[in-house]
Design an enzyme around this catalytic site. Structure first.
Site, PDB file in Angstrom:
ATOM      1  N   VAL A   1     -13.591  11.237   4.968  1.00  0.00           N
ATOM      2  CA  VAL A   1     -13.052  10.792   6.025  1.00  0.00           C
ATOM      3  C   VAL A   1     -12.069  11.437   6.669  1.00  0.00           C
ATOM      4  O   VAL A   1     -11.700  12.539   6.201  1.00  0.00           O
ATOM      5  CB  VAL A   1     -11.956   9.286   5.525  1.00  0.00           C
ATOM      6  CG1 VAL A   1     -11.804   8.322   6.654  1.00  0.00           C
ATOM      7  CG2 VAL A   1     -12.759   8.526   4.277  1.00  0.00           C
TER       8      VAL A   1
ATOM      9  N   ASN B   1      -2.968   4.238  -2.873  1.00  0.00           N
ATOM     10  CA  ASN B   1      -3.854   4.924  -1.884  1.00  0.00           C
ATOM     11  C   ASN B   1      -3.270   6.405  -1.656  1.00  0.00           C
ATOM     12  O   ASN B   1      -4.093   7.445  -1.516  1.00  0.00           O
ATOM     13  CB  ASN B   1      -3.788   4.494  -0.431  1.00  0.00           C
ATOM     14  CG  ASN B   1      -4.379   5.257   0.635  1.00  0.00           C
ATOM     15  OD1 ASN B   1      -5.420   5.678   0.677  1.00  0.00           O
ATOM     16  ND2 ASN B   1      -3.109   5.731   1.428  1.00  0.00           N
TER      17      ASN B   1
ATOM     18  N   THR C   1      -9.262  12.780   7.933  1.00  0.00           N
ATOM     19  CA  THR C   1      -8.011  12.662   7.685  1.00  0.00           C
ATOM     20  C   THR C   1      -7.153  13.963   7.602  1.00  0.00           C
ATOM     21  O   THR C   1      -8.154  15.184   7.871  1.00  0.00           O
ATOM     22  CB  THR C   1      -7.682  12.023   6.352  1.00  0.00           C
ATOM     23  OG1 THR C   1      -8.315  13.050   5.322  1.00  0.00           O
ATOM     24  CG2 THR C   1      -8.228  10.534   6.050  1.00  0.00           C
TER      25      THR C   1
ATOM     26  N   ILE D   1       0.780  -1.213   0.086  1.00  0.00           N
ATOM     27  CA  ILE D   1      -0.049   0.132   0.138  1.00  0.00           C
ATOM     28  C   ILE D   1       0.852   1.338   0.008  1.00  0.00           C
ATOM     29  O   ILE D   1       1.890   1.371   0.554  1.00  0.00           O
ATOM     30  CB  ILE D   1      -1.228  -0.158   1.213  1.00  0.00           C
ATOM     31  CG1 ILE D   1      -2.011   1.192   1.192  1.00  0.00           C
ATOM     32  CG2 ILE D   1      -0.181   0.020   2.667  1.00  0.00           C
ATOM     33  CD1 ILE D   1      -3.150   1.014   2.211  1.00  0.00           C
TER      34      ILE D   1
ATOM     35  N   TYR E   1      -6.854  18.135  -8.132  1.00  0.00           N
ATOM     36  CA  TYR E   1      -7.267  16.881  -7.794  1.00  0.00           C
ATOM     37  C   TYR E   1      -8.454  16.165  -8.519  1.00  0.00           C
ATOM     38  O   TYR E   1      -8.412  15.195  -8.940  1.00  0.00           O
ATOM     39  CB  TYR E   1      -7.820  17.438  -6.142  1.00  0.00           C
ATOM     40  CG  TYR E   1      -8.160  15.992  -5.258  1.00  0.00           C
ATOM     41  CD1 TYR E   1      -7.276  15.196  -4.734  1.00  0.00           C
ATOM     42  CD2 TYR E   1      -9.610  15.766  -5.203  1.00  0.00           C
ATOM     43  CE1 TYR E   1      -7.390  14.421  -3.947  1.00  0.00           C
ATOM     44  CE2 TYR E   1      -9.868  14.643  -4.288  1.00  0.00           C
ATOM     45  CZ  TYR E   1      -8.705  13.871  -3.744  1.00  0.00           C
ATOM     46  OH  TYR E   1      -9.120  12.881  -2.901  1.00  0.00           O
TER      47      TYR E   1
ATOM     48  N   LYS F   1      -8.168  12.302 -10.247  1.00  0.00           N
ATOM     49  CA  LYS F   1      -8.848  11.262  -9.775  1.00  0.00           C
ATOM     50  C   LYS F   1      -9.817  10.842 -10.889  1.00  0.00           C
ATOM     51  O   LYS F   1     -10.153   9.540 -11.310  1.00  0.00           O
ATOM     52  CB  LYS F   1      -9.804  11.900  -8.701  1.00  0.00           C
ATOM     53  CG  LYS F   1      -9.050  12.158  -7.153  1.00  0.00           C
ATOM     54  CD  LYS F   1      -8.407  10.675  -6.842  1.00  0.00           C
ATOM     55  CE  LYS F   1      -7.707  10.978  -5.444  1.00  0.00           C
ATOM     56  NZ  LYS F   1      -6.868   9.857  -5.115  1.00  0.00           N
TER      57      LYS F   1
END
Length: 244
Positions: free
Chosen positions: A182, A80, A184, A7, A147, A151
């Protein structure tokens, strides 16, 4: 025999949550990141700057030099590592900013996936590639040009590689995963963006204040659960929030 999970960005955020959960379920965890952090469980940590494609190739070659294809029942690459990039209208962002963000979010997964498939060509086991994407791939957010673009590119890469691999003998299965919102460091960066640079910042502040953020561990558990249920069919784009 072992199940292996490699990962990127496994030292914090969603990556740390995935690594922790998969370790709990018996996976041999190999994390690639820019920094070292003390873990509460045994894992291998490799350190490199993924914005340099050559580093991506070199680090995977190093990792595979220590792995045994005869001992693996499955091997999974999780792309990730991600970077929000500079937030603001496109005219306030320069080429260097674009290059770094797209390098981390798109060029690195492309390179890692290419090298992973090359290095596992003669591995006779289950092979998976999980791309941690985002709803920003299909929803345009003002001030997130790098971004959102990166993606969206990641999702298209998933679709292309899925077509390439489906007819390969012992090919790899690849999916894109939208983890939702999330808790983060990236979310903290989003919430502290000046409103004049990011008009919808209040939406993300509300997510936080109303307790609507998932924890990285919850996302790790959800990804593992969907994997075990067979949801991750080759080429799928999966929003974990659609599965309760």
């Amino acid at each position: 025999m072992e199940k292996i999970l490699i990962i990127t960005g496994g030292n914090k955020g969603i990556g740390a949550g995935i690594a922790e959960v998969y370790h709990k379920y018996g996976y041999h965890i190999i994390s690639i990141s820019r920094s070292h952090i003390k873990k509460l469980y045994t894992t291998e940590q490799y350190h490199t700057d993924l914005s340099n494609p050559k580093n991506c190739e070199t680090i995977l070659e190093e990792i595979f030099s220590h792995l045994s294809k005869d001992q693996a029942t499955s091997i999974t690459l999780v792309n990730n590592a991600g970077y929000l990039g500079k937030v603001g209208p496109i005219e306030t962002i320069n080429g260097e900013d674009f290059g770094y963000t797209i390098g981390i979010n798109l060029i690195a997964p492309l390179t890692m996936t290419s090298k992973f498939i090359e290095l596992t060509r003669d591995w006779n086991c289950e092979k998976n590639i999980y791309n941690i994407s985002s709803g920003a791939a299909i929803n345009a957010y003002e001030s997130w040009s790098s971004y959102c673009t990166s993606k969206a590119g990641l999702d298209m890469m998933t679709k292309v590689v899925a077509k390439e691999q489906k007819d390969c003998e012992n090919g790899a299965s690849i999916v894109s995963i939208y983890p939702g919102v999330v808790d983060t460091e990236m979310q903290k960066q989003v919430r502290t963006s000046p409103k004049e640079k990011f008009k919808t910042v209040q939406r993300f502040i509300d997510f936080y204040e109303k307790g609507k953020l998932s924890s990285p561990q919850e996302i790790g558990e959800k990804i593992y659960e969907l994997q075990e249920k067979g949801i991750f069919k080759n080429g799928r784009i999966i929003d974990v929030r659609n599965f309760e």
